[in-house]
Design a protein around this motif. Structure first.
Motif, PDB file in Angstrom:
ATOM      1  N   LYS A 171       6.352 -40.288  27.791  1.00  0.00           N
ATOM      2  CA  LYS A 171       7.371 -41.128  28.431  1.00  0.00           C
ATOM      3  C   LYS A 171       8.522 -41.318  27.457  1.00  0.00           C
ATOM      4  O   LYS A 171       8.311 -41.484  26.258  1.00  0.00           O
ATOM      5  N   ALA A 172       9.699 -41.292  27.970  1.00  0.00           N
ATOM      6  CA  ALA A 172      10.875 -41.497  27.130  1.00  0.00           C
ATOM      7  C   ALA A 172      10.799 -42.858  26.453  1.00  0.00           C
ATOM      8  O   ALA A 172      10.461 -43.863  27.087  1.00  0.00           O
ATOM      9  N   GLY A 173      11.059 -42.866  25.155  1.00  0.00           N
ATOM     10  CA  GLY A 173      11.090 -44.119  24.421  1.00  0.00           C
ATOM     11  C   GLY A 173       9.750 -44.574  23.898  1.00  0.00           C
ATOM     12  O   GLY A 173       9.666 -45.610  23.235  1.00  0.00           O
ATOM     13  N   VAL A 174       8.671 -43.829  24.185  1.00  0.00           N
ATOM     14  CA  VAL A 174       7.337 -44.208  23.718  1.00  0.00           C
ATOM     15  C   VAL A 174       6.981 -43.355  22.504  1.00  0.00           C
ATOM     16  O   VAL A 174       7.146 -42.133  22.510  1.00  0.00           O
ATOM     17  N   ASP A 175       6.500 -44.004  21.457  1.00  0.00           N
ATOM     18  CA  ASP A 175       6.145 -43.303  20.225  1.00  0.00           C
ATOM     19  C   ASP A 175       4.771 -42.667  20.392  1.00  0.00           C
ATOM     20  O   ASP A 175       3.780 -43.358  20.606  1.00  0.00           O
ATOM     21  N   SER A 604       4.135 -35.384  11.823  1.00  0.00           N
ATOM     22  CA  SER A 604       3.602 -36.746  11.964  1.00  0.00           C
ATOM     23  C   SER A 604       3.896 -37.545  10.711  1.00  0.00           C
ATOM     24  O   SER A 604       3.933 -37.011   9.601  1.00  0.00           O
ATOM     25  N   LYS A 605       4.105 -38.845  10.892  1.00  0.00           N
ATOM     26  CA  LYS A 605       4.252 -39.730   9.743  1.00  0.00           C
ATOM     27  C   LYS A 605       2.910 -40.332   9.336  1.00  0.00           C
ATOM     28  O   LYS A 605       2.818 -41.030   8.328  1.00  0.00           O
ATOM     29  N   LEU A 606       1.879 -40.073  10.108  1.00  0.00           N
ATOM     30  CA  LEU A 606       0.624 -40.818   9.944  1.00  0.00           C
ATOM     31  C   LEU A 606      -0.576 -39.949   9.568  1.00  0.00           C
ATOM     32  O   LEU A 606      -1.573 -40.470   9.062  1.00  0.00           O
ATOM     33  N   LEU A 607      -0.508 -38.647   9.811  1.00  0.00           N
ATOM     34  CA  LEU A 607      -1.677 -37.798   9.604  1.00  0.00           C
ATOM     35  C   LEU A 607      -1.684 -37.177   8.213  1.00  0.00           C
ATOM     36  O   LEU A 607      -0.631 -36.852   7.650  1.00  0.00           O
ATOM     37  N   LYS A 608      -2.876 -37.021   7.684  1.00  0.00           N
ATOM     38  CA  LYS A 608      -3.066 -36.285   6.446  1.00  0.00           C
ATOM     39  C   LYS A 608      -4.511 -35.828   6.375  1.00  0.00           C
ATOM     40  O   LYS A 608      -5.371 -36.333   7.111  1.00  0.00           O
TER      41      LYS A 608
END
Length: 615
Positions: A171-175, A604-608
């Protein structure tokens, strides 16, 4: 006509965007889901799209084949090779492995497609239509999407552990840059999804594509399969093995039993007497309802590797079948684990190759093929130029597994009760001639005393029943005996090699295999399981005539190395099947978890890749 062929032709444009970025939604909606899911026909086309990734390389070669090894029944890989597939199989893959990336991308692309269908149908008026027919169709479609999504999450959890868990359409605007979710939370959620959906779904015999379409039978079976996965063992990032809590084990074994039993009550069916024909059906474009096969991947011609990378080896020639081979071999330890009277052995373990003239010859004992599929079984033939893209379907679940899952769950909860034994007997009855049931079925099962003995019998039975179908690794993981079984496999192979080195006439396994060809049919002397005694009136073959018939025509037999392939008395070393393929699995804890692809991490900013020795 195959379902996936239809959906690939349809090519629903609004859902066919590539998934080059991990979980990247389109910036703005380019389609009106309210319109699409307002009517049955368009909703069906949108739902077809959830099958799309089966035709992509991420599934058809990588996830369904490469990432399913190794086990005690199918072995592949080369620990000295830097090819992406060998790196995965021998547990050395890095985050830049493109095969891993393809599987990961396919998983999340399909999950995105499922989420679009689920959200679109739930928001539609048709979902709660006053028209009973429309309402039934929409409940079938959403059930297909929930089940497909659950399948992909099961595979992600087995191969990567904790993973991101998106359950909403873009959806537009959903992270949609999501962190990892605990694997137990994921499994619990998708199990509940299926519990909520299954009663609204249709049986295979009510669907136009029967077992080639996700149906109620498969969804019921998936509730059981996922529940056993949730109740079982798994690997933690610190490389220790964990298992579900006692309360959760009871809860999920109970669910597995309940939903197997539900299918067995509502839609029981006899297992077809001819075990081999269950798989030849897939080569012959036969897709029965109310039979063993509950759901199979509906590969279209030009997609699918069954019969090419999984199946019997066949050389290209002027014949109409094309080329075929196999990436995995059945270890000799597996071949010898079968009872000599078990009809599944020869239907599972292929002992011959076909040359360019379709003349058979014996395989090496370290290259036994998956006999369940061969391009030479195809009717109609695929053509002399055919290679990959066979269109032969791939089994996802069979009723035999439902019976064995029920037996396993019942035993775990209550011990080897009468119902548990009866379910096991039903599977074994097909494996043996009627005259052998009293000993090979009834006595065998009735003599299993105690929960541990019955569990071990289930472990064995699933090996004999499902060899070549590349689902063994998942069971070994959830049972927590992966390391034990792999060590046992190597020990058995070494023992066979040691026995061959002695070369005793009283050996219980044969150093040599005797075989002959008549009218393009191979005969293997039955003594292959017994000793080094040659066939009666044995005469060494002097060659073959122009039609490939073994000479002398009556008593001539070819003799080929067999167990003595496993040990060299010259170098005093074991065959490299142990070193190149199996040695990475001879460790205290098998690291079957794969690294997250670097492209997913970069997007991604969260995965490692934390844990499992990757960091």
């Amino acid at each position: 006509m195959k379902l996936i062929r239809n959906l690939l032709i349809v090519g629903v444009a609004f859902l066919s965007n590539g998934c080059t970025d991990f979980l990247a939604p389109t910036s703005l909606s380019t389609f009106d889901t309210t319109l699409i899911f307002s009517n049955v026909d368009d909703a069906r086309k949108a739902t077809n799209n959830i099958y799309r990734q089966f035709g992509e390389d991420g599934y058809r070669t990588r996830l369904s084949i490469t990432m399913q090894g190794n086990s005690d029944v199918d072995v592949s890989g080369d620990r000295t090779s830097d090819k992406f597939n060998n790196m995965i199989i021998t547990l050395r893959a890095l985050s830049n492995n493109d095969d891993l990336n393809k599987a990961w991308v396919s998983a999340y692309a399909s999950i995105k497609d499922c989420n679009v269908v689920i959200d679109g149908i739930k928001a539609s008026a048709a979902y709660n239509s006053n028209d009973a027919g429309v309402k039934a169709e929409m409940r079938q479609y959403i059930g297909e999407a929930y089940t497909m999504r659950a399948f992909w999450y099961s595979e992600l959890v087995y191969n990567w552990g904790d993973v991101p868990f998106p359950t909403a359409a873009p959806k537009a605007g959903v992270d949609f840059d999501l962190p990892k979710t605990d694997r137990n939370e994921i499994l619990s959620a998708v199990i509940q999804d299926l519990i909520d959906a299954e009663s609204g779904m249709k049986w295979a015999d009510q669907l136009p594509q029967a077992c080639q379409q996700i149906n109620r039978e498969y969804t019921l079976g998936m509730i059981a399969r996922l529940s056993l996965q949730r109740a079982g063992y798994y690997l933690k990032p610190d490389m220790t093995k964990a298992v579900a809590s006692a309360a959760d084990r009871t809860k999920y074994y109970t669910l597995a039993k309940e939903y197997c039993q539900k299918l067995m009550t509502l839609k029981d069916r006899p297992l077809p007497a001819d075990f081999a024909q269950v798989f030849k059906n897939q080569c012959e474009n036969i897709y029965p309802s109310n039979s063993d096969m509950l759901f199979e991947v509906p590969f279209a011609i030009t997609t699918g590797e069954v019969g090419y990378n999984v199946g019997m080896r066949i050389a290209g020639g002027s014949h109409p079948y094309g080329t075929g081979a196999h990436d995995y071999a059945m270890p000799l330890s597996y071949f010898y684990s079968f009872d000599i009277k078990d009809k599944r052995r020869d239907a599972t373990c292929g002992l011959y190759n076909l040359d360019k003239d379709l003349i058979p010859s014996i395989v090496s004992s370290t290259d036994i093929a998956q006999a369940k599929w061969s391009k030479a079984y195809c009717n109609p033939p695929l053509g002399s130029a055919s290679a990959k893209g066979t269109g032969i379907n791939w089994p996802m679940m069979r009723y035999a597994d439902v019976l064995l899952m029920f037996a396993e769950a019942e035993n775990e909860l209550n011990g080897p009760t009468g119902p548990a034994k009866d379910a096991l007997k039903r599977v074994r009855q097909r494996a043996f001639a009627n005259e052998d049931w009293s000993t090979k079925v009834d006595a065998y099962v009735n003599n299993l005393s105690g929960k541990a003995a019955f569990f071990n019998a289930i472990v064995d039975e699933k090996a004999w029943e499902f060899g070549g179908e590349l689902n063994r690794k998942h069971d070994l993981i959830r049972w927590g005996n992966y390391e034990e079984i792999m060590q046992k496999t190597v020990n058995t192979l070494k023992a066979l090699g040691d026995e061959s080195a002695v070369n005793s006439p009283t050996a219980t396994h044969a150093n040599y295999i005797y075989w002959r060809v008549d009218n393009k049919k191979i005969t293997v002397y039955s003594g292959v399981l017994n000793s080094n005694t040659p066939p009666p009136n044995y005469v060494a073959a002097t060659g073959a005539d122009s039609n490939g018939n073994t000479l002398p025509l009556v008593n001539g037999w070819n003799r080929s190395n067999w167990t003595n392939n496993l040990y060299s008395t010259t170098t005093n070393t074991y065959n490299n099947i142990i070193d190149l393929k199996l040695s990475p699995y001879l460790v205290p804890v098998i690291r079957y978890i794969q690294p997250i692809p670097i492209s997913a991490i970069d997007n991604s900013k969260l995965l490692k890749n934390d844990g499992y020795g990757f960091n």
